[in-house]
Design a protein around this motif. Structure first.
Motif, PDB file in Angstrom:
ATOM      1  N   ALA A 249       0.821  -1.207   0.000  1.00 42.25           N
ATOM      2  CA  ALA A 249       0.000   0.000   0.000  1.00 42.25           C
ATOM      3  C   ALA A 249       0.857   1.259   0.000  1.00 42.25           C
ATOM      4  O   ALA A 249       0.422   2.314  -0.464  1.00 42.25           O
ATOM      5  CB  ALA A 249      -0.923   0.004   1.217  1.00 42.25           C
ATOM      6  N   ASP A 250       2.084   1.168   0.499  1.00 38.86           N
ATOM      7  CA  ASP A 250       2.975   2.317   0.610  1.00 38.86           C
ATOM      8  C   ASP A 250       3.935   2.458  -0.554  1.00 38.86           C
ATOM      9  O   ASP A 250       4.445   3.547  -0.805  1.00 38.86           O
ATOM     10  CB  ASP A 250       3.800   2.225   1.899  1.00 38.86           C
ATOM     11  CG  ASP A 250       2.942   2.233   3.139  1.00 38.86           C
ATOM     12  OD1 ASP A 250       2.417   3.303   3.471  1.00 38.86           O
ATOM     13  OD2 ASP A 250       2.779   1.165   3.754  1.00 38.86           O
ATOM     14  N   ILE A 251       4.216   1.367  -1.248  1.00 42.32           N
ATOM     15  CA  ILE A 251       5.249   1.363  -2.286  1.00 42.32           C
ATOM     16  C   ILE A 251       4.661   0.869  -3.604  1.00 42.32           C
ATOM     17  O   ILE A 251       4.202  -0.272  -3.703  1.00 42.32           O
ATOM     18  CB  ILE A 251       6.439   0.457  -1.887  1.00 42.32           C
ATOM     19  CG1 ILE A 251       7.046   0.920  -0.548  1.00 42.32           C
ATOM     20  CG2 ILE A 251       7.495   0.452  -2.993  1.00 42.32           C
ATOM     21  CD1 ILE A 251       8.084  -0.036   0.003  1.00 42.32           C
ATOM     22  N   ASN A 252       4.661   1.739  -4.579  1.00 40.26           N
ATOM     23  CA  ASN A 252       4.257   1.389  -5.941  1.00 40.26           C
ATOM     24  C   ASN A 252       5.311   1.892  -6.912  1.00 40.26           C
ATOM     25  O   ASN A 252       5.894   2.963  -6.691  1.00 40.26           O
ATOM     26  CB  ASN A 252       2.923   2.042  -6.322  1.00 40.26           C
ATOM     27  CG  ASN A 252       1.696   1.431  -5.655  1.00 40.26           C
ATOM     28  OD1 ASN A 252       0.583   1.816  -5.960  1.00 40.26           O
ATOM     29  ND2 ASN A 252       1.877   0.497  -4.730  1.00 40.26           N
ATOM     30  N   PHE A 253       5.549   1.152  -7.990  1.00 35.35           N
ATOM     31  CA  PHE A 253       6.329   1.656  -9.110  1.00 35.35           C
ATOM     32  C   PHE A 253       5.326   2.046 -10.193  1.00 35.35           C
ATOM     33  O   PHE A 253       4.364   1.313 -10.446  1.00 35.35           O
ATOM     34  CB  PHE A 253       7.313   0.614  -9.624  1.00 35.35           C
ATOM     35  CG  PHE A 253       8.404   0.265  -8.638  1.00 35.35           C
ATOM     36  CD1 PHE A 253       8.555   0.960  -7.444  1.00 35.35           C
ATOM     37  CD2 PHE A 253       9.290  -0.767  -8.896  1.00 35.35           C
ATOM     38  CE1 PHE A 253       9.555   0.637  -6.544  1.00 35.35           C
ATOM     39  CE2 PHE A 253      10.284  -1.101  -8.004  1.00 35.35           C
ATOM     40  CZ  PHE A 253      10.421  -0.401  -6.815  1.00 35.35           C
ATOM     41  N   TRP A 254       5.560   3.180 -10.829  1.00 30.85           N
ATOM     42  CA  TRP A 254       4.520   3.800 -11.649  1.00 30.85           C
ATOM     43  C   TRP A 254       5.076   4.254 -12.997  1.00 30.85           C
ATOM     44  O   TRP A 254       6.074   4.963 -13.060  1.00 30.85           O
ATOM     45  CB  TRP A 254       3.944   4.990 -10.890  1.00 30.85           C
ATOM     46  CG  TRP A 254       2.840   5.751 -11.551  1.00 30.85           C
ATOM     47  CD1 TRP A 254       2.886   7.050 -11.972  1.00 30.85           C
ATOM     48  CD2 TRP A 254       1.525   5.283 -11.853  1.00 30.85           C
ATOM     49  NE1 TRP A 254       1.677   7.415 -12.514  1.00 30.85           N
ATOM     50  CE2 TRP A 254       0.823   6.343 -12.453  1.00 30.85           C
ATOM     51  CE3 TRP A 254       0.868   4.060 -11.668  1.00 30.85           C
ATOM     52  CZ2 TRP A 254      -0.500   6.229 -12.876  1.00 30.85           C
ATOM     53  CZ3 TRP A 254      -0.446   3.939 -12.092  1.00 30.85           C
ATOM     54  CH2 TRP A 254      -1.119   5.010 -12.680  1.00 30.85           C
ATOM     55  N   ALA A 255       4.418   3.837 -14.060  1.00 30.63           N
ATOM     56  CA  ALA A 255       4.786   4.240 -15.412  1.00 30.63           C
ATOM     57  C   ALA A 255       3.544   4.102 -16.282  1.00 30.63           C
ATOM     58  O   ALA A 255       2.457   3.765 -15.801  1.00 30.63           O
ATOM     59  CB  ALA A 255       5.932   3.381 -15.949  1.00 30.63           C
ATOM     60  N   ALA A 256       3.694   4.357 -17.574  1.00 30.46           N
ATOM     61  CA  ALA A 256       2.580   4.189 -18.498  1.00 30.46           C
ATOM     62  C   ALA A 256       3.116   4.005 -19.904  1.00 30.46           C
ATOM     63  O   ALA A 256       4.288   4.303 -20.191  1.00 30.46           O
ATOM     64  CB  ALA A 256       1.636   5.387 -18.444  1.00 30.46           C
ATOM     65  N   ALA A 257       2.249   3.518 -20.767  1.00 31.00           N
ATOM     66  CA  ALA A 257       2.592   3.329 -22.171  1.00 31.00           C
ATOM     67  C   ALA A 257       1.508   3.939 -23.032  1.00 31.00           C
ATOM     68  O   ALA A 257       0.338   4.036 -22.617  1.00 31.00           O
ATOM     69  CB  ALA A 257       2.744   1.844 -22.492  1.00 31.00           C
ATOM     70  N   LEU A 258       1.879   4.371 -24.225  1.00 32.86           N
ATOM     71  CA  LEU A 258       0.912   4.924 -25.171  1.00 32.86           C
ATOM     72  C   LEU A 258       1.155   4.322 -26.547  1.00 32.86           C
ATOM     73  O   LEU A 258       2.284   4.300 -27.037  1.00 32.86           O
ATOM     74  CB  LEU A 258       1.024   6.446 -25.230  1.00 32.86           C
ATOM     75  CG  LEU A 258      -0.050   7.173 -26.060  1.00 32.86           C
ATOM     76  CD1 LEU A 258      -0.399   8.523 -25.435  1.00 32.86           C
ATOM     77  CD2 LEU A 258       0.389   7.375 -27.502  1.00 32.86           C
ATOM     78  N   ASN A 259       0.087   3.822 -27.137  1.00 35.32           N
ATOM     79  CA  ASN A 259       0.139   3.254 -28.481  1.00 35.32           C
ATOM     80  C   ASN A 259      -0.713   4.129 -29.388  1.00 35.32           C
ATOM     81  O   ASN A 259      -1.917   4.266 -29.173  1.00 35.32           O
ATOM     82  CB  ASN A 259      -0.392   1.817 -28.464  1.00 35.32           C
ATOM     83  CG  ASN A 259      -0.123   1.065 -29.757  1.00 35.32           C
ATOM     84  OD1 ASN A 259      -0.023   1.669 -30.827  1.00 35.32           O
ATOM     85  ND2 ASN A 259      -0.018  -0.247 -29.659  1.00 35.32           N
ATOM     86  N   ASN A 260      -0.085   4.752 -30.402  1.00 36.96           N
ATOM     87  CA  ASN A 260      -0.818   5.629 -31.315  1.00 36.96           C
ATOM     88  C   ASN A 260      -1.037   4.992 -32.686  1.00 36.96           C
ATOM     89  O   ASN A 260      -1.373   5.683 -33.654  1.00 36.96           O
ATOM     90  CB  ASN A 260      -0.113   6.981 -31.465  1.00 36.96           C
ATOM     91  CG  ASN A 260       1.312   6.845 -31.979  1.00 36.96           C
ATOM     92  OD1 ASN A 260       1.670   5.840 -32.591  1.00 36.96           O
ATOM     93  ND2 ASN A 260       2.127   7.861 -31.732  1.00 36.96           N
ATOM     94  N   GLY A 261      -0.839   3.669 -32.752  1.00 38.47           N
ATOM     95  CA  GLY A 261      -1.011   2.959 -34.004  1.00 38.47           C
ATOM     96  C   GLY A 261       0.243   2.872 -34.831  1.00 38.47           C
ATOM     97  O   GLY A 261       0.355   2.038 -35.735  1.00 38.47           O
TER      98      GLY A 261
END
Length: 342
Positions: A249-261
């Motif tokens: 609950a205290d520790i998360n690793f955070w990122a994201a990805a984007l696909n534009n085709g």
């Protein structure tokens, strides 16, 4: 100037103090929040012309809720006032291996009972160029489902860009309709989709091997997942998928990805320790992405802005992301030292 409209339920948020369990003390902290309202606040904080569409009861609690939105410069002229009650959610903030807990009390709220035929879409969409809605709104009731589908259909008739955060909530889909049936229809009218792997699985029936609860994510799985979504819904131009590695609950690793085709872009990863409040983290990502796509232009910059904005939200108590463009850009450019600014 572009005008951004978000559509959803604004709720009364009742939270146990600090990291206490619900009702451990005979008091609760009262604020306001809700997915689409959170996005509107982010957009207004970034200087965009943001409005919020909802149905809010004509009583003092409703007055306070609208006043809170106005304090953040969110436009409230399109909010419908009627008899009824505010939806409520109760929050217990987790710690270490104890997860946070949300309890919904939204049945028979004003928006859930409002006749979908009474939305005046011509007035609502006056000067609007972008609509944002999430999968939470159609999950509330049969009435909000019909209104949600109408909102995206009417938006597309007027050439308005539509972004949808799939936001699957299993505890809301209780009125006898499967989420996939509804969200597949709504996605047919979307230009931008925001989701995580569970949203894609539960809302659209897509498959993904990675499992956030396992703590380790494989970017290639998300490339395949987003490709599958773009193939199934050719009207969708871009898919953004949040990548949360939940250690506790205290520790998360955070990122994201984007696909534009054409390109599959993966953001920088943030290691977040001592999380203050992760509720609204996805909404702050959505708000950051909408801002980035409209102002920064470049998909990579937009994605990095969105991830940095959401990272900062995890340091702020409450649903709303109380940060500025400069603060987000500073973190996105690599300054995460946390040194005192004088």
């Amino acid at each position: 100037m572009s005008k951004f409209l978000t559509f959803g339920e604004l709720m009364l948020r009742l939270k146990s103090p600090g990291r206490e369990r619900l009702m451990q003390s005979p008091s609760l902290e009262a604020t306001f929040g809700g997915g689409e309202a959170n996005v509107a606040v982010s957009l207004a904080n970034y200087g965009l012309d943001a409005e919020f569409l909802s149905v809010i009861p004509s009583n003092s609690i409703g007055d306070a809720a609208i006043g809170e939105l106005r304090r953040f410069n969110v436009g409230t002229d399109k909010i419908i006032r009627t008899d009824g009650r505010m939806g409520i959610y109760y929050l217990e903030t987790g710690a270490n291996q104890r997860a946070s807990k949300v309890i919904y009390d939204r049945a028979y709220s004003a928006i859930s009972m409002f006749d979908p035929e009474k939305y005046d879409w011509d007035r609502i969409y006056n000067n609007v160029t972008w609509l944002h809605i999430s999968g939470i709104t159609p999950a509330i009731s049969e009435q909000t489902k019909d209104a949600s589908i109408a909102s995206v259909k009417e938006a597309k008739k007027r050439g308005i860009t539509v972004s949808i955060d799939l936001n699957y909530r299993k505890n809301l889909w209780k009125y006898g309709v499967d989420a996939k049936e509804v969200m597949s229809v709504m996605t047919e009218y979307a230009d931008i989709i925001i989701a995580n792997e569970e949203d894609c699985q539960k809302s659209l029936g897509l498959e993904c091997k990675s499992n956030v609860e396992g703590g380790k994510l494989d970017n290639e799985d998300y490339r395949k997942l987003s490709n599958s979504l773009l193939e199934k819904f050719p009207n969708v131009k871009k898919v953004a998928i949040t990548l949360r590695e939940s250690k506790s609950a205290d520790i998360n690793f955070w990122a994201a990805a984007l696909n534009n085709g054409t390109d599959f872009i993966v953001s920088r990863k943030y290691e977040m320790y001592d999380i203050v409040d992760r509720v609204g983290g996805g909404d702050s990502f959505a708000g950051g992405l909408i801002y980035g796509l409209n102002v920064l232009g470049d998909d990579k910059e937009a994605l990095e802005f969105a991830v940095a904005a959401s990272c900062l939200k995890h340091t702020i108590d409450g649903d709303f992301n109380r940060v500025t463009v400069d603060e987000v850009l500073k973190l996105a450019k690599g300054d995460g030292s946390g040194r005192v600014q004088r």
